[in-house]
Design a protein around this motif. Structure first.
Motif, short mmCIF file in Angstrom:
data_model
loop_
_atom_site.label_atom_id
_atom_site.label_comp_id
_atom_site.label_asym_id
_atom_site.label_seq_id
_atom_site.Cartn_x
_atom_site.Cartn_y
_atom_site.Cartn_z
N VAL A 174 7.45 5.08 -48.17
CA VAL A 174 6.26 4.34 -47.77
C VAL A 174 6.37 2.93 -48.33
CG1 VAL A 174 3.75 4.20 -47.91
CG2 VAL A 174 4.87 6.43 -47.71
N SER A 175 6.10 1.94 -47.50
CA SER A 175 6.25 0.54 -47.92
C SER A 175 5.21 0.17 -48.98
CB SER A 175 6.09 -0.38 -46.71
OG SER A 175 6.13 -1.73 -47.10
N ASN A 176 5.67 -0.52 -50.00
CA ASN A 176 4.77 -1.05 -51.04
C ASN A 176 4.89 -2.57 -51.07
OD1 ASN A 176 3.75 1.38 -52.00
ND2 ASN A 176 5.48 1.69 -53.39
N THR A 177 3.77 -3.25 -51.14
CA THR A 177 3.76 -4.71 -51.19
C THR A 177 2.97 -5.17 -52.42
OG1 THR A 177 3.86 -4.87 -48.79
CG2 THR A 177 3.14 -6.84 -49.99
N GLY A 183 6.02 -7.35 -60.84
CA GLY A 183 5.53 -6.11 -60.23
C GLY A 183 6.72 -5.24 -59.85
N THR A 184 6.50 -3.97 -59.73
CA THR A 184 7.57 -3.04 -59.37
C THR A 184 7.18 -2.25 -58.13
OG1 THR A 184 8.24 -2.81 -61.68
CG2 THR A 184 8.99 -1.11 -60.16
N ALA A 185 7.98 -2.33 -57.11
CA ALA A 185 7.78 -1.53 -55.89
C ALA A 185 8.69 -0.31 -55.96
CB ALA A 185 8.11 -2.36 -54.64
N ARG A 186 8.11 0.88 -55.79
CA ARG A 186 8.88 2.10 -55.87
C ARG A 186 8.87 2.81 -54.51
NH1 ARG A 186 9.93 3.28 -61.18
NH2 ARG A 186 8.61 2.23 -62.72
N PHE A 187 10.04 3.22 -54.05
CA PHE A 187 10.18 3.93 -52.78
C PHE A 187 10.81 5.29 -53.05
CE2 PHE A 187 10.45 -0.60 -52.08
CZ PHE A 187 9.56 -0.81 -51.04
N GLY A 215 20.50 -6.91 -60.39
CA GLY A 215 19.35 -7.81 -60.33
C GLY A 215 18.05 -7.03 -60.31
N ILE A 216 17.29 -7.21 -59.22
CA ILE A 216 15.96 -6.58 -59.14
C ILE A 216 16.02 -5.14 -58.66
CG2 ILE A 216 14.85 -8.82 -58.74
CD1 ILE A 216 14.62 -8.02 -55.78
#
Length: 222
Positions: A174-177, A183-187, A215-216
């Motif tokens: 699920v897309s996280n913005t 901030g950390t986006a987790r998929f 990197g990120i």
């Protein structure tokens, strides 16, 4: 729905045939009429059908207007299953496989089965009542990846085909913005095959490319 295939020499099945498909039966499959999955009729007939009353896929050939030989496999649930039906004229046998495993086999009672391209077409999903325009045996389940060969497939070929679509994705990413940094986006994703390997990708507008832990990014192959 019904699909009718035109006449062609490639539909000469007199030396043997293999019919392979994935199927999923509806939840109310215990009621209703027989549904034709594959039908070829001429002086002799060939059918692959689903029998709701017994929850079985049946493969039979008919010679001189009586069922000569038939084999069956039970379904038992509403999951996807792979079915392969084999008619081997040289070995004088017909077989039916479920998920790559032999379910039933029978010696042919007649080796004079006639199914050449000069006779009526192959129907997928239904059969027409003789002498009328009525379609009388609609198959109400689901079909995918149906293939027909004018030869008996080998055990290895059957196994290979049956394993093409055994696994399924259980959890989709699920897309996280995030509007602020840091901030950390987790998929997250999950798969039915516990030994499956993973490779995360990104598409910045020029096509998909593999990500790597740099990197990120982290966890790009888990």
């Amino acid at each position: 729905d019904v699909v009718t295939l035109g006449s062609s020499s490639m539909f000469d099945l007199s030396q043997g045939v293999s019919i392979s498909f994935f199927t999923k039966e509806p939840s109310n499959s215990s009621t209703g009429n027989v549904g034709q999955i594959f039908w070829k009729a001429n002086d002799d007939q060939m059918s692959v059908n689903y029998k709701p009353a017994t929850d079985e896929i049946q493969f039979w050939i008919k010679h001189s207007q009586s069922i000569t030989t038939s084999v069956t496999t039970s379904i038992g649930d509403t999951n996807w299953h792979h079915i392969t039906c084999i008619l081997d004229m040289s070995a004088n046998v017909m077989k039916i496989y479920k998920n790559g495993n032999l379910s039933d086999s029978a010696s042919l009672n007649s080796t004079t089965f006639n199914s050449d391209a000069a006779h009526p077409n192959i129907n997928l999903g239904n059969v027409q009542q003789p002498g009328t325009s009525n379609w009388i045996e609609t198959y109400e389940g689901y079909l995918d990846d149906l293939g027909v060969w004018n030869k008996p497939l080998t055990e290895g070929e059957i196994t290979s085909i049956s394993r093409k679509c055994n696994d399924s994705t259980l959890l989709h990413p699920v897309s996280n913005t995030f509007q602020t940094i840091p901030g950390t986006a987790r998929f997250t994703t999950a798969h039915s095959d516990t030994s499956a390997t993973y490779q995360w990708q990104q598409n910045t507008g020029t096509g998909w490319t593999n990500l790597r832990d740099f990197g990120i990014y982290s966890g790009t192959t888990t």
